[in-house]
Design a protein around this motif. Structure first.
Motif, PDB file in Angstrom:
ATOM      1  N   TYR A   1       0.695  -1.543   0.164  1.00 50.16           N
ATOM      2  CA  TYR A   1       0.110   0.121  -0.180  1.00 50.16           C
ATOM      3  C   TYR A   1       0.746   1.187   0.179  1.00 50.16           C
ATOM      4  CZ  TYR A   1      -3.788  -2.895   0.920  1.00 50.16           C
ATOM      5  OH  TYR A   1      -5.073  -3.599   0.892  1.00 50.16           O
ATOM      6  N   ALA A   2       1.715   1.892  -0.740  1.00 47.31           N
ATOM      7  CA  ALA A   2       2.043   3.042  -1.303  1.00 47.31           C
ATOM      8  C   ALA A   2       1.015   4.323  -0.563  1.00 47.31           C
ATOM      9  CB  ALA A   2       2.531   3.166  -2.475  1.00 47.31           C
ATOM     10  N   LEU A   3       0.149   4.349  -1.251  1.00 46.40           N
ATOM     11  CA  LEU A   3      -0.898   4.889  -1.112  1.00 46.40           C
ATOM     12  C   LEU A   3      -1.954   5.212   0.340  1.00 46.40           C
ATOM     13  CD1 LEU A   3      -0.232   8.184  -2.990  1.00 46.40           C
ATOM     14  CD2 LEU A   3       1.275   7.601  -1.381  1.00 46.40           C
ATOM     15  N   ASP A   4      -2.487   5.413   1.408  1.00 45.98           N
ATOM     16  CA  ASP A   4      -3.520   4.465   1.661  1.00 45.98           C
ATOM     17  C   ASP A   4      -4.342   5.667   2.554  1.00 45.98           C
ATOM     18  OD1 ASP A   4      -5.166   3.528   2.998  1.00 45.98           O
ATOM     19  OD2 ASP A   4      -3.444   1.993   4.057  1.00 45.98           O
ATOM     20  N   SER A   5      -5.287   5.978   1.687  1.00 48.22           N
ATOM     21  CA  SER A   5      -6.154   6.878   2.292  1.00 48.22           C
ATOM     22  C   SER A   5      -5.816   8.445   2.488  1.00 48.22           C
ATOM     23  CB  SER A   5      -6.889   6.904   3.688  1.00 48.22           C
ATOM     24  OG  SER A   5      -7.811   5.518   3.268  1.00 48.22           O
ATOM     25  N   MET A   6      -4.773   8.646   1.340  1.00 45.91           N
ATOM     26  CA  MET A   6      -4.442  10.153   1.670  1.00 45.91           C
ATOM     27  C   MET A   6      -4.800  11.241   1.574  1.00 45.91           C
ATOM     28  SD  MET A   6      -0.857  11.573  -0.798  1.00 45.91           S
ATOM     29  CE  MET A   6      -0.096  12.311  -0.657  1.00 45.91           C
ATOM     30  N   GLY A   7      -4.334  11.905   2.053  1.00 40.44           N
ATOM     31  CA  GLY A   7      -5.120  13.199   1.793  1.00 40.44           C
ATOM     32  C   GLY A   7      -4.094  14.336   1.906  1.00 40.44           C
ATOM     33  N   LEU A   8      -4.597  15.770   0.924  1.00 41.34           N
ATOM     34  CA  LEU A   8      -3.677  16.841   1.374  1.00 41.34           C
ATOM     35  C   LEU A   8      -4.216  17.819   0.841  1.00 41.34           C
ATOM     36  CD1 LEU A   8      -1.100  17.959   2.942  1.00 41.34           C
ATOM     37  CD2 LEU A   8       0.024  17.259   0.119  1.00 41.34           C
ATOM     38  N   LYS A   9      -4.482  19.392   0.536  1.00 46.14           N
ATOM     39  CA  LYS A   9      -4.855  20.819  -0.197  1.00 46.14           C
ATOM     40  C   LYS A   9      -3.804  21.286   0.034  1.00 46.14           C
ATOM     41  CE  LYS A   9      -9.799  19.241   1.804  1.00 46.14           C
ATOM     42  NZ  LYS A   9     -10.148  18.588  -0.263  1.00 46.14           N
ATOM     43  N   ILE A  10      -3.286  21.333  -0.867  1.00 47.24           N
ATOM     44  CA  ILE A  10      -2.679  22.306  -1.148  1.00 47.24           C
ATOM     45  C   ILE A  10      -2.833  23.875  -1.656  1.00 47.24           C
ATOM     46  CG2 ILE A  10      -0.320  23.026  -2.246  1.00 47.24           C
ATOM     47  CD1 ILE A  10       0.330  20.003  -2.328  1.00 47.24           C
ATOM     48  N   PRO A  11      -1.977  25.094  -0.640  1.00 53.23           N
ATOM     49  CA  PRO A  11      -3.239  26.444  -1.074  1.00 53.23           C
ATOM     50  C   PRO A  11      -2.792  27.461  -1.860  1.00 53.23           C
ATOM     51  CG  PRO A  11      -2.027  26.013   1.536  1.00 53.23           C
ATOM     52  CD  PRO A  11      -2.143  24.866   0.733  1.00 53.23           C
ATOM     53  N   SER A  12      -3.467  28.198  -2.582  1.00 59.01           N
ATOM     54  CA  SER A  12      -2.596  28.177  -3.220  1.00 59.01           C
ATOM     55  C   SER A  12      -1.929  29.731  -3.303  1.00 59.01           C
ATOM     56  CB  SER A  12      -3.127  29.485  -4.208  1.00 59.01           C
ATOM     57  OG  SER A  12      -2.912  30.611  -5.503  1.00 59.01           O
ATOM     58  N   GLY A  13      -0.088  30.022  -4.117  1.00 53.54           N
ATOM     59  CA  GLY A  13       0.850  30.722  -3.552  1.00 53.54           C
ATOM     60  C   GLY A  13       1.985  30.265  -2.547  1.00 53.54           C
ATOM     61  N   SER A  14       1.295  28.996  -2.241  1.00 55.92           N
ATOM     62  CA  SER A  14       2.259  28.589  -0.744  1.00 55.92           C
ATOM     63  C   SER A  14       3.453  27.533  -1.767  1.00 55.92           C
ATOM     64  CB  SER A  14       1.227  27.595  -0.433  1.00 55.92           C
ATOM     65  OG  SER A  14       0.865  26.075  -0.941  1.00 55.92           O
ATOM     66  N   ILE A  15       4.468  26.993  -1.182  1.00 60.09           N
ATOM     67  CA  ILE A  15       5.905  26.362  -0.898  1.00 60.09           C
ATOM     68  C   ILE A  15       5.361  24.970   0.067  1.00 60.09           C
ATOM     69  CG2 ILE A  15       8.535  26.263  -1.432  1.00 60.09           C
ATOM     70  CD1 ILE A  15       8.501  28.660  -1.607  1.00 60.09           C
ATOM     71  N   VAL A  16       5.199  23.840  -0.696  1.00 55.53           N
ATOM     72  CA  VAL A  16       4.879  23.207   0.388  1.00 55.53           C
ATOM     73  C   VAL A  16       6.032  22.376   0.431  1.00 55.53           C
ATOM     74  CG1 VAL A  16       3.635  20.924   1.007  1.00 55.53           C
ATOM     75  CG2 VAL A  16       2.135  23.225   0.258  1.00 55.53           C
ATOM     76  N   GLY A  17       6.269  21.829   1.166  1.00 58.25           N
ATOM     77  CA  GLY A  17       7.845  20.676   1.695  1.00 58.25           C
ATOM     78  C   GLY A  17       6.975  19.431   2.037  1.00 58.25           C
ATOM     79  N   LEU A  18       7.490  18.747   1.510  1.00 55.29           N
ATOM     80  CA  LEU A  18       6.649  16.588   1.256  1.00 55.29           C
ATOM     81  C   LEU A  18       7.731  16.350   2.116  1.00 55.29           C
ATOM     82  CD1 LEU A  18       4.138  15.745   1.445  1.00 55.29           C
ATOM     83  CD2 LEU A  18       4.979  14.380  -1.163  1.00 55.29           C
ATOM     84  N   LEU A  19       7.780  16.382   3.003  1.00 55.32           N
ATOM     85  CA  LEU A  19       8.929  14.931   4.273  1.00 55.32           C
ATOM     86  C   LEU A  19       8.127  13.438   4.389  1.00 55.32           C
ATOM     87  CD1 LEU A  19       9.645  17.438   6.817  1.00 55.32           C
ATOM     88  CD2 LEU A  19      10.927  17.006   4.620  1.00 55.32           C
ATOM     89  N   GLY A  20       9.148  13.307   4.480  1.00 54.17           N
ATOM     90  CA  GLY A  20       8.671  11.391   4.526  1.00 54.17           C
ATOM     91  C   GLY A  20       9.768  10.525   4.923  1.00 54.17           C
TER      92      GLY A  20
END
Length: 323
Positions: free
Chosen positions: A34-53
């Motif tokens: 299960y590489a993704l399991d019920s993944m949820g994420l909302k990225i707002p306009s104009g943001s710089i989002v760092g995805l860690l893990g």
């Protein structure tokens, strides 16, 4: 999914939305993965989002699904409010720029010719190509590299040229997969400055990375993944402020490395050239560290309020290995 955010984020337009995403890979000699399991994420306009893990948490799979390279078995991904199946088309491609860890451009072309070729591939009108190349060269500060061949560039230079190529047509969404991987510390600092300069409030940037200090210094938001889902999402300053021990960060010159080994103090690279940051993950209070340094005639080069993303990350992921 735990959401640490503000009402302001909720009111913003969401550029990227992952809604209950499942991505399952068949196992050859074991159970399905299960590489993704019920993944949820909302990225707002104009943001710089760092995805860690940590390793295997699903970061690369999540980016591949966003770019239409993989298709999840369940759930929906939206771009600017529309299902991704209707967005990732030839007509919509100019709205998304992609920077990979190993962006490949024609090796024997000069930078100028390579960027011109990419403009042609991305359907920039011929009469606008020279202006477009001039615009992205200025934005990424690579004018001195235009006559260099691609295969003669350093890793840092090649990464900047990769960003320039991704910025053709001025895409409102920029996706970077491990963009600073393999760069030396000076190249990382320059690259982070470039990313910050791209933050004009209109462009949204998603960065996957295992370099926590880079994410802390460049990203407005942080998403931490674990076991195929986003466990924490929120504004960088808000997350760190709420989880800081209100202590300090201590920086010393790297000529004292052998002394730190003798004192059994841990350290890491930092954003300042020729300096290293002391890591106090063994519970030693800051005043005791300063006392140890003073006893060995080591004078700190800088002392700053602690914004310890590393400690917070480890508390969220329970010390799992970083990807």
């Amino acid at each position: 999914m735990k959401i640490n955010t503000t009402a302001e984020i909720i009111k913003q337009e969401m550029v990227v939305e992952y809604n209950d995403i499942h991505m399952i890979f068949p196992g050859k000699f074991r159970k399905p993965v299960y590489a993704l399991d019920s993944m949820g994420l909302k990225i707002p306009s104009g943001s710089i989002v760092g995805l860690l893990g940590p390793n295997g948490c699903g970061k690369t799979t999540a980016v591949s699904c966003l770019l239409g390279l993989l298709f999840p078995q369940k759930g929906e991904i939206k771009l600017w409010g529309y299902p991704i199946e209707k967005m990732v088309t030839k007509a919509d491609a100019p709205r998304i720029g992609v920077v990979l860890e190993d962006t490949r451009l024609p090796p024997f072309m000069t930078v100028a010719k390579a960027l011109t070729a990419v403009c042609e591939l991305r359907n920039v009108p011929k009469f606008k190509i020279s202006l477009e190349v001039e615009r992205i060269v200025e934005a990424t500060r690579i004018k001195s590299l235009l006559d260099h061949r691609i295969n003669g560039l350093s890793k840092g230079q090649a990464r900047r040229v990769g960003v320039a190529a991704a910025l053709i047509n001025d895409p409102p969404l920029l996706v970077m997969d491990e963009p600073a991987s393999g760069l030396d510390i000076s190249a990382r600092i320059e690259f982070n400055d470039l990313v910050r300069n791209l933050d004009d409030g209109n462009r949204t940037i998603l960065i996957t990375s295992h370099l926590l200090s880079d994410v802390e210094n460049t990203c407005t938001h942080i998403a931490i993944m674990q076991s195929g889902n986003v466990k924490v999402f929120g504004e960088t300053q808000h997350l760190i402020a709420n989880n800081s021990d209100d202590s300090i960060d201590i920086f010393i010159h790297n000529k004292y490395l052998s002394d730190l080994d003798h004192l059994k103090l841990l350290y890491d690279k930092c954003k300042y050239p020729q300096l290293i940051k002391i890591i106090r993950n063994n519970g030693i209070p800051a005043h005791e560290v300063l006392g140890l340094l003073a006893n060995h005639k080591i004078v700190p080069a800088r002392i700053e309020p602690c914004e310890d993303l590393i400690s917070y990350y480890l508390s969220v992921t329970e010390n799992e290995e970083l990807q």
